[in-house]
Scaffold this motif. Sequence first.
Motif, PDB file in Angstrom:
ATOM      1  N   PRO A  37      -9.718   9.133  -6.634  1.00 14.66           N
ATOM      2  CA  PRO A  37     -11.288   9.848  -6.729  1.00 14.66           C
ATOM      3  C   PRO A  37     -11.463  10.807  -6.184  1.00 14.66           C
ATOM      4  O   PRO A  37     -10.607  11.450  -5.141  1.00 14.66           O
ATOM      5  CB  PRO A  37     -11.605   8.615  -5.660  1.00 14.66           C
ATOM      6  CG  PRO A  37     -10.851   7.461  -5.705  1.00 14.66           C
ATOM      7  CD  PRO A  37      -9.595   8.184  -5.907  1.00 14.66           C
ATOM      8  N   ALA A  38     -12.405  11.686  -6.506  1.00 13.73           N
ATOM      9  CA  ALA A  38     -12.749  13.167  -6.161  1.00 13.73           C
ATOM     10  C   ALA A  38     -13.438  13.031  -4.851  1.00 13.73           C
ATOM     11  O   ALA A  38     -13.686  14.058  -4.049  1.00 13.73           O
ATOM     12  CB  ALA A  38     -13.569  13.951  -7.218  1.00 13.73           C
ATOM     13  N   THR A  39     -14.069  11.897  -4.619  1.00 12.36           N
ATOM     14  CA  THR A  39     -14.996  11.661  -3.055  1.00 12.36           C
ATOM     15  C   THR A  39     -14.091  10.857  -2.000  1.00 12.36           C
ATOM     16  O   THR A  39     -13.779   9.905  -2.735  1.00 12.36           O
ATOM     17  CB  THR A  39     -16.365  11.569  -3.247  1.00 12.36           C
ATOM     18  OG1 THR A  39     -16.536  10.267  -3.952  1.00 12.36           O
ATOM     19  CG2 THR A  39     -17.022  12.566  -4.279  1.00 12.36           C
ATOM     20  N   ILE A  40     -14.536  10.997  -0.815  1.00  8.74           N
ATOM     21  CA  ILE A  40     -14.263  10.162  -0.006  1.00  8.74           C
ATOM     22  C   ILE A  40     -14.747   8.650  -0.160  1.00  8.74           C
ATOM     23  O   ILE A  40     -14.200   7.567  -0.111  1.00  8.74           O
ATOM     24  CB  ILE A  40     -14.589  10.549   1.461  1.00  8.74           C
ATOM     25  CG1 ILE A  40     -13.927  11.943   1.932  1.00  8.74           C
ATOM     26  CG2 ILE A  40     -14.158   9.632   2.540  1.00  8.74           C
ATOM     27  CD1 ILE A  40     -14.002  12.513   3.337  1.00  8.74           C
ATOM     28  N   THR A  41     -16.064   8.761  -0.623  1.00  8.13           N
ATOM     29  CA  THR A  41     -16.921   7.733  -0.953  1.00  8.13           C
ATOM     30  C   THR A  41     -16.153   6.872  -2.001  1.00  8.13           C
ATOM     31  O   THR A  41     -15.847   5.584  -2.027  1.00  8.13           O
ATOM     32  CB  THR A  41     -18.329   7.737  -1.180  1.00  8.13           C
ATOM     33  OG1 THR A  41     -18.854   8.432  -0.212  1.00  8.13           O
ATOM     34  CG2 THR A  41     -19.250   6.664  -1.525  1.00  8.13           C
ATOM     35  N   GLY A  42     -15.776   7.458  -3.243  1.00 10.66           N
ATOM     36  CA  GLY A  42     -15.117   6.979  -4.145  1.00 10.66           C
ATOM     37  C   GLY A  42     -13.603   6.289  -3.786  1.00 10.66           C
ATOM     38  O   GLY A  42     -13.391   5.241  -4.107  1.00 10.66           O
ATOM     39  N   PHE A  43     -12.959   7.019  -2.990  1.00 15.88           N
ATOM     40  CA  PHE A  43     -11.763   6.722  -2.264  1.00 15.88           C
ATOM     41  C   PHE A  43     -11.765   5.346  -1.670  1.00 15.88           C
ATOM     42  O   PHE A  43     -11.110   4.461  -1.992  1.00 15.88           O
ATOM     43  CB  PHE A  43     -11.013   7.604  -1.488  1.00 15.88           C
ATOM     44  CG  PHE A  43      -9.810   7.344  -0.913  1.00 15.88           C
ATOM     45  CD1 PHE A  43      -8.712   7.481  -1.660  1.00 15.88           C
ATOM     46  CD2 PHE A  43      -9.746   6.701   0.403  1.00 15.88           C
ATOM     47  CE1 PHE A  43      -7.377   7.332  -1.072  1.00 15.88           C
ATOM     48  CE2 PHE A  43      -8.539   6.543   0.867  1.00 15.88           C
ATOM     49  CZ  PHE A  43      -7.506   6.573   0.177  1.00 15.88           C
ATOM     50  N   LEU A  44     -12.846   5.314  -0.817  1.00 21.33           N
ATOM     51  CA  LEU A  44     -12.961   4.087   0.040  1.00 21.33           C
ATOM     52  C   LEU A  44     -13.535   2.936  -0.761  1.00 21.33           C
ATOM     53  O   LEU A  44     -12.967   1.856  -0.458  1.00 21.33           O
ATOM     54  CB  LEU A  44     -14.294   4.382   1.177  1.00 21.33           C
ATOM     55  CG  LEU A  44     -13.933   5.422   2.281  1.00 21.33           C
ATOM     56  CD1 LEU A  44     -14.953   5.572   3.384  1.00 21.33           C
ATOM     57  CD2 LEU A  44     -12.719   4.871   2.979  1.00 21.33           C
ATOM     58  N   PHE A  57       0.656  -1.178  -0.075  1.00 18.60           N
ATOM     59  CA  PHE A  57       0.095  -0.048  -0.169  1.00 18.60           C
ATOM     60  C   PHE A  57       0.840   1.412   0.046  1.00 18.60           C
ATOM     61  O   PHE A  57       0.493   2.152  -0.666  1.00 18.60           O
ATOM     62  CB  PHE A  57      -1.015  -0.003   1.234  1.00 18.60           C
ATOM     63  CG  PHE A  57      -2.344  -0.377   0.846  1.00 18.60           C
ATOM     64  CD1 PHE A  57      -3.520   0.298   0.464  1.00 18.60           C
ATOM     65  CD2 PHE A  57      -2.645  -2.045   0.967  1.00 18.60           C
ATOM     66  CE1 PHE A  57      -4.661   0.092   0.119  1.00 18.60           C
ATOM     67  CE2 PHE A  57      -4.018  -2.272   0.652  1.00 18.60           C
ATOM     68  CZ  PHE A  57      -4.788  -1.395   0.109  1.00 18.60           C
ATOM     69  N   LEU A  58       1.975   1.354   0.724  1.00 13.33           N
ATOM     70  CA  LEU A  58       3.027   2.344   0.713  1.00 13.33           C
ATOM     71  C   LEU A  58       3.458   2.441  -0.721  1.00 13.33           C
ATOM     72  O   LEU A  58       3.619   3.623  -1.337  1.00 13.33           O
ATOM     73  CB  LEU A  58       4.027   2.137   1.672  1.00 13.33           C
ATOM     74  CG  LEU A  58       3.589   2.146   2.966  1.00 13.33           C
ATOM     75  CD1 LEU A  58       5.095   1.798   3.811  1.00 13.33           C
ATOM     76  CD2 LEU A  58       3.380   3.665   3.387  1.00 13.33           C
ATOM     77  N   LEU A  83     -11.720  -2.022  -2.330  1.00 11.91           N
ATOM     78  CA  LEU A  83     -11.525  -3.058  -3.259  1.00 11.91           C
ATOM     79  C   LEU A  83     -10.256  -3.586  -3.525  1.00 11.91           C
ATOM     80  O   LEU A  83      -9.887  -4.877  -3.460  1.00 11.91           O
ATOM     81  CB  LEU A  83     -12.451  -2.787  -4.706  1.00 11.91           C
ATOM     82  CG  LEU A  83     -13.876  -2.752  -4.756  1.00 11.91           C
ATOM     83  CD1 LEU A  83     -14.297  -2.513  -6.021  1.00 11.91           C
ATOM     84  CD2 LEU A  83     -14.539  -4.203  -4.240  1.00 11.91           C
ATOM     85  N   GLY A  84      -9.362  -2.689  -3.661  1.00 15.48           N
ATOM     86  CA  GLY A  84      -7.789  -2.990  -3.651  1.00 15.48           C
ATOM     87  C   GLY A  84      -7.286  -3.819  -2.356  1.00 15.48           C
ATOM     88  O   GLY A  84      -6.498  -4.640  -2.725  1.00 15.48           O
ATOM     89  N   LEU A  85      -7.930  -3.521  -1.320  1.00 10.31           N
ATOM     90  CA  LEU A  85      -7.487  -3.905  -0.090  1.00 10.31           C
ATOM     91  C   LEU A  85      -7.869  -5.592  -0.068  1.00 10.31           C
ATOM     92  O   LEU A  85      -7.205  -6.583   0.167  1.00 10.31           O
ATOM     93  CB  LEU A  85      -8.130  -3.384   1.214  1.00 10.31           C
ATOM     94  CG  LEU A  85      -7.891  -4.018   2.571  1.00 10.31           C
ATOM     95  CD1 LEU A  85      -6.276  -4.361   2.771  1.00 10.31           C
ATOM     96  CD2 LEU A  85      -8.500  -3.156   3.813  1.00 10.31           C
TER      97      LEU A  85
END
Length: 273
Positions: free
Chosen positions: A176-183, A127-128, A188-190
């Motif tokens: 992503p432009a939003t926190i929701t998009g980031f999460l 992740f880093l 999913l990456g996690l």
Amino acid sequence: MINYMKLVHFEVKRFWKLYAGLALLIVLGQLAIVFFGAKQYKNMLKNTVVDTIDGRTGGEIPSLSITNIIDSPIFLLTIMLGAAVLIIYMFFIWCRDWFGKNTFAYRLLMLPTNRMNLFFAKGTAIFLFVFGLVAMQVILVIIEQGIINSIVPKDFIDDLGFINSLNQSMLGVLIPATITGFLINYGLGLVVLITVFTVVLLERSYRVRGIIMAVIYCIATGFIILLPLLIQDWSRNYFYSGELLLMEIIFCALLVLCGLLISRYLLNRKITV
């Protein structure tokens, strides 16, 4: 915690040279693409002006936006290169420890620390590396916009602004432009990361049987990730988008928990030193 931090530092140290080379290749590649793309656009602009002066119809050239270059196949190739290397490294970060006669993995597993610290350290390192490339890409977009501004006349630049440039390009997936998009994206990456780690540990624990188990595990994981969409289809759009998002979060959290529990069991019970 100290052992965990030492393991993270160790994993980062083992990959930093290749990682630095990858970052340098991406930087040089993208800057060259933007530079020559802006130069090509300026030449087209000059040819259009010349044709107009000579009485020929030069046609109209749409204004240039950085998204035009970002979404070009050759630019996306640099992003895909970084993603491909990190995806391969998710497997390699475990597999390389078992290479050779004196397998290094057993020396790591004999360290006086919880074996899951090794799991979390490898995951943290990945992740880093991911966030490092994302941060570098943010800086690159700013520099690339500056290159365009210095080459192309201002009247022919469609300056969408930094945020809009990201949202309207493929980089919106990475940033992503939003926190929701980031999460959602990195959640999913996690899930993918933990699934890959679990698959490797299954193979290391059970060999041939482990490969079969790993394939079944991957198929089950993919099905569960897609389950909210399947439920929506089966129910004929009965659920609201917020409810679907909540279902996806719950399913992903269960997948993460399941992967951690399986990996913990394999590391503590099946992989012996």
